[in-house]
Design a protein around this motif. Structure first.
Motif, PDB file in Angstrom:
ATOM      1  N   SER A 118     -36.217 -19.005  23.511  1.00  0.00           N
ATOM      2  CA  SER A 118     -35.003 -19.816  23.612  1.00  0.00           C
ATOM      3  C   SER A 118     -35.317 -21.262  23.989  1.00  0.00           C
ATOM      4  CB  SER A 118     -34.057 -19.197  24.643  1.00  0.00           C
ATOM      5  OG  SER A 118     -33.663 -17.900  24.256  1.00  0.00           O
ATOM      6  N   PHE A 125     -30.619 -13.723  17.876  1.00  0.00           N
ATOM      7  CA  PHE A 125     -31.598 -14.759  18.219  1.00  0.00           C
ATOM      8  C   PHE A 125     -32.909 -14.425  17.508  1.00  0.00           C
ATOM      9  CE2 PHE A 125     -35.408 -15.467  20.809  1.00  0.00           C
ATOM     10  CZ  PHE A 125     -35.459 -16.843  20.785  1.00  0.00           C
ATOM     11  N   GLN A 145     -29.955 -19.503  17.387  1.00  0.00           N
ATOM     12  CA  GLN A 145     -29.539 -19.309  18.760  1.00  0.00           C
ATOM     13  C   GLN A 145     -28.333 -18.389  18.874  1.00  0.00           C
ATOM     14  OE1 GLN A 145     -31.136 -19.817  21.396  1.00  0.00           O
ATOM     15  NE2 GLN A 145     -31.463 -21.940  21.934  1.00  0.00           N
ATOM     16  N   GLN A 149     -34.607 -24.691  21.659  1.00  0.00           N
ATOM     17  CA  GLN A 149     -33.901 -25.852  22.202  1.00  0.00           C
ATOM     18  C   GLN A 149     -34.776 -27.094  22.143  1.00  0.00           C
ATOM     19  OE1 GLN A 149     -31.455 -25.110  25.652  1.00  0.00           O
ATOM     20  NE2 GLN A 149     -32.107 -27.028  26.607  1.00  0.00           N
TER      21      GLN A 149
END
Length: 462
Positions: free
Chosen positions: A354, A221, A312, A358
């Motif tokens: 994260s 990530f 991701q 998104q």
């Protein structure tokens, strides 16, 4: 090579072994017949410069020595043969602008307050009311007994036996301990965490949406964002990531009441009309940490080797795959190696990253029409931290923008007490032989931790 008839009289009996005499004869009397260079038929018709190793090579046939040789395959066995490239010639080197790197080893000396300053986030030290209301409503048959059996398995009853690290005596006493073999700590944590996840998955018969989730392990990530005019690069290898086919619904849905202030004139109908309206009131009273004259990025190291874009960890096979929960499994050697504030700061930074990735995938224009919510669970031995992060804005440099991100923190949840130490010496139960008796006699189980774990896991199901 002379014939055997010519060698008669050359051998001296009983002076040296026969094979040594043959070696001496070969060195003195033997001749070497130079073989002719033969080419395969497949290479005869091709115009290829053949270098004969038995003769001096043609200088025109050799490559230029000034050009460096690069191995076609970067195998670790042959790395010492390949000259290392300069840092400026690395393919990931950025000449124009460096970044402040935040990875799993970075520690923020101001903890949560500094992480909230870097991510423009307002913390609430409790679980959201919508999750609190679901605690204890769903239960599994014999769930407490199963969790206790998982704990016993992870500490004493697993078949894995590996070389454990040397125990250390306190106060620098010169005392040596015997080498012991047992279950490594990484294996212990994976047993408990994976079994807890599988136990929650057993509710798929009541909640079919659980069958549409995916669990990824050890995936990379990274992402980059700008804060206070500086680029901050987040990079980590996520141990476990749970995804769902629908995104989590936001905790605070009405963000247009940020002008509300707390005090005696507060409209009491707000909380009755909006159950989470008190979070908006607390958000207006929150003051970010003032670190002047120190920059908030003081604990972050400068780096010029980084990858652009967002990652991701999995390929976008489906358009309806969203991050649900991130499980952070700590690699600290001791539970007291880092403070709880430092660990929570890491969780906030990576959960924010994260949610940022998104949000960029859902809203490429940079305008959020709906907040992005992601959950995060930290696990180290028997310690659990739970946080819920809600991303409300992508504007981090505008100080006049009052919209901020929210994070709910529930820290210091111990699944059980009186854990036997595998590193520090325990005079009573300090050997592997006594661990099973210790686990059976001394561990005190806390059932409320798994209830919170289950409540977070079941968020978003119908």
């Amino acid at each position: 090579m002379p014939k055997i008839t010519e060698l008669r009289g050359l051998f001296k009996p009983f002076t040296k072994p026969l094979h040594r005499q043959w070696k001496w004869v070969w060195q003195e009397k033997g001749k070497f017949n130079e073989p002719k260079l033969t080419l395969p038929k497949a290479l005869e018709d091709r115009q290829i410069n053949i270098i004969d190793p038995l003769h001096e090579p043609d200088p025109n046939a050799l490559p230029d020595e000034s050009t460096p040789w690069i191995s076609p395959t970067r195998h670790p066995m042959f790395e010492y043969l390949v000259p290392p490239l300069p840092r400026e010639q690395h393919p990931l080197f950025h000449h124009d602008r460096s970044v402040f790197l935040f990875d799993s080893k970075t520690r923020l000396h101001a903890g949560v307050d500094q992480a909230c300053l870097l991510t423009k986030t307002i913390p609430f030290y409790e679980l959201p009311q919508s999750i609190k209301q679901t605690l204890g409503q769903v239960s599994l048959p014999d769930q407490d007994d199963l969790i206790q059996s998982y704990i016993r398995q992870s500490i004493a009853y697993d078949a894995t036996k590996e070389h454990l690290p040397r125990k250390k005596s306190p106060l620098k006493q010169r005392r040596s301990f015997r080498i012991e073999y047992g279950i490594p700590r990484s294996r212990q944590m994976s047993i408990v965490l994976e079994n807890m996840i599988y136990l929650c998955e057993s509710l798929g018969g009541h909640y079919p949406d659980l069958f549409k989730r995916h669990l990824y392990r050890n995936i990379p990530f990274y992402t980059t964002y700008e804060r206070y005019g500086e680029l901050i690069h987040l990079r980590k290898q996520n141990e476990y990531v749970l995804t769902s086919h629908i995104p989590l619904s936001p905790i605070v849905k009405r963000l247009d009441k940020l002008e509300i202030t707390s005090g005696n004139n507060t409209n009491e109908q707000i909380t009755s009309h909006d159950p989470n309206g008190h979070y908006l009131i607390q958000a207006n009273d929150y003051q970010f940490l003032d670190m002047y004259p120190i920059y908030p990025t003081i604990d972050l190291s400068l780096e010029q080797l980084y990858q652009d874009g967002d990652e991701q960890g999995w390929k976008q096979r489906k358009s309806n795959e969203y991050v649900h929960t991130i499980f952070h499994v700590s690699n600290d050697e001791l539970i007291h190696e880092a403070t709880a504030d430092e660990r929570l700061a890491r969780m906030i930074m990576f959960t924010f990253g994260s949610a940022l990735v998104q949000a960029r995938q859902l809203y490429p224009n940079g305008i959020l029409t709906k907040p992005v919510t992601i959950q995060s669970i930290f696990f180290l031995d028997e310690l659990f931290h739970f946080i819920v992060f809600q991303l409300n804005t992508l504007n981090y440099n505008d100080t006049n923008d009052k919209q901020c991100n929210y994070v709910w923190i529930d820290k210091d949840n111990y699944l059980y007490d009186n854990r036997p130490s595998m590193v520090m010496h325990n005079p009573v139960y300090g050997t592997e032989r006594n661990l099973q008796r210790y686990v059976l006699e001394k561990l005190i189980y806390n059932p409320s931790v798994f209830q919170k774990f289950l409540a977070l896991y079941l968020q978003g199901v119908k």
